[in-house]
Write an enzyme that holds these catalytic residues in place. Sequence first.
Site, PDB file in Angstrom:
ATOM      1  N   SER A   7      32.137  57.951 -39.215  1.00  0.00           N
ATOM      2  CA  SER A   7      31.166  57.051 -38.590  1.00  0.00           C
ATOM      3  C   SER A   7      29.881  57.737 -38.149  1.00  0.00           C
ATOM      4  O   SER A   7      28.832  57.099 -38.106  1.00  0.00           O
ATOM      5  CB  SER A   7      31.810  56.345 -37.405  1.00  0.00           C
ATOM      6  N   HIS A  37      33.360  51.676 -41.949  1.00  0.00           N
ATOM      7  CA  HIS A  37      32.029  51.851 -42.552  1.00  0.00           C
ATOM      8  C   HIS A  37      32.056  51.822 -44.074  1.00  0.00           C
ATOM      9  O   HIS A  37      31.025  52.040 -44.716  1.00  0.00           O
ATOM     10  CB  HIS A  37      31.389  53.146 -42.056  1.00  0.00           C
ATOM     11  N   LYS A  60      30.747  45.087 -38.696  1.00  0.00           N
ATOM     12  CA  LYS A  60      29.741  45.970 -39.305  1.00  0.00           C
ATOM     13  C   LYS A  60      29.184  45.306 -40.570  1.00  0.00           C
ATOM     14  O   LYS A  60      28.407  44.378 -40.454  1.00  0.00           O
ATOM     15  CB  LYS A  60      30.348  47.349 -39.491  1.00  0.00           C
TER      16      LYS A  60
HETATM   17  C1  LIG Z   1      33.327  50.683 -34.993  1.00  0.00           C
HETATM   18  C2  LIG Z   1      34.547  51.420 -35.370  1.00  0.00           C
HETATM   19  C3  LIG Z   1      35.812  51.034 -34.915  1.00  0.00           C
HETATM   20  C4  LIG Z   1      35.992  49.955 -33.890  1.00  0.00           C
HETATM   21  O1  LIG Z   1      35.772  48.705 -34.396  1.00  0.00           O
HETATM   22  P1  LIG Z   1      35.361  47.513 -33.384  1.00  0.00           P
HETATM   23  O2  LIG Z   1      35.654  46.286 -34.131  1.00  0.00           O
HETATM   24  O3  LIG Z   1      33.915  47.732 -33.079  1.00  0.00           O
HETATM   25  O4  LIG Z   1      36.225  47.683 -32.172  1.00  0.00           O
HETATM   26  C5  LIG Z   1      36.917  51.701 -35.395  1.00  0.00           C
HETATM   27  N1  LIG Z   1      36.784  52.729 -36.251  1.00  0.00           N
HETATM   28  C6  LIG Z   1      35.592  53.160 -36.686  1.00  0.00           C
HETATM   29  C7  LIG Z   1      35.524  54.306 -37.638  1.00  0.00           C
HETATM   30  C8  LIG Z   1      34.440  52.530 -36.245  1.00  0.00           C
HETATM   31  O5  LIG Z   1      33.244  52.972 -36.638  1.00  0.00           O
END
Ligand SMILES: *Cc1c(COP(=O)(O)O)cnc(C)c1O
Length: 387
Positions: free
Chosen positions: A176, A204, A236
């Site tokens: 991330s 991602h 995302k």
């Molecule tokens: C954003 C993210 C999460 C968490 O997801 P949310 O739905 O925002 O709680 C988990 N793992 C990674 C790698 C992330 O970037």
Amino acid sequence: MRPLEPELERRRAEHLYRRRRVLGSAQGPLLQMDGKSLLSFCSNDYLGLANHPDVLAALQRGAGQYGAGSGSAHLVSGHSAAHHALEEELAAFAGRPRALLYSTGYRANQGVITALLGRGDTLYQDRLNHASLIDGGLLSRAELKRYPHNDLAALAARMACQSGGDALVAVDGVFSMDGDLAPLPELARVCQEQQAWLMVDDAHGIGVLGRDGRGSVDHFGLDDQAVPILMGTLGKAFGTFGAFVAGSEALIETLIQQSRSYIYTTALPPAVAEATRASLRLVQAEGWRRDRLQQLISRFREGAAQLGLALMASETAIQPILAGSAEQAVAWSQALEDQGLLVTAIRPPTVPEGSARLRVTLSASHTVDQLDRLLEALGKLNREMGV
Ligand SMILES: *Cc1c(COP(=O)(O)O)cnc(C)c1O
């Protein structure tokens, strides 16, 4: 009771203090932030779906049909036809027998790890894994073994020492904060040799990589034998909210029975599930969004190389620019903001000590002109502050 101010002061002094910015508009390249118009390069809305008219219309229709809130947990009376349909569509998309919706990715990671592991088991994690995987591991009471980033030899050596219990390797598909990929084919091989589960957190990668946006597992041509547990987030590239886990019938039933972060929390609003169904259709149908994102990534990397900026080894929409100290990263971010650009500084403990950075993210909704504005601003920053 101990006074809390000294710790807050220490954070301020070390340039680690976090401050929330107030967004006054929809997510998109052009934002209203704290009353200022800024051009943003830091959201995870990689495909530009967070404010797409089809997604908004589905959200409104969903609210009309189901109301605002789900009113309950999935196992009580909150599991709507909208959630159920989305799960079936996500399972088909992921090419797996079943999928299960969670209210957030943070909860999904916690829920999978705690349902599968307990005392006496071992959880292996890449050092750069997302905090939610680390926290899920702590909660599970399994032994946590972290290995250096993408170092398969180190992982295999640690796994060879395991005596008894079950083993799970959990890894970000796309890291991330660095934007590089996990070596999933090699990881799958090690896991098969050691008879360990492999879990990929594709927050991602899903929507962005692979055929029709099926993610990093598909990008490497791997199936559900190689990667039995796939977690994807919906906040995302999908532009909405929530997360899912996809896998076998037995895995999903185990989660429904035992995953506390699935059981003991309110189901996400059904209207959000309807919005996600619309964005899933767009993710699959509009491959041009991924093509466009890829073009912007190439243009950014070429432009940044011409400016002499040191980029990291990332081919994804996450293009970090390493600053080192938190102070430096904050100063660069502020200098960009003075030029009308929003690029947040990412500091420890989100990233390791000494590797604070600007985390530039690109989206299919950026225009080439907007990207060139970023490059121009980075060029100025380079001349004035030596980026
Ligand atoms: C954003 C993210 C999460 C968490 O997801 P949310 O739905 O925002 O709680 C988990 N793992 C990674 C790698 C992330 O970037």
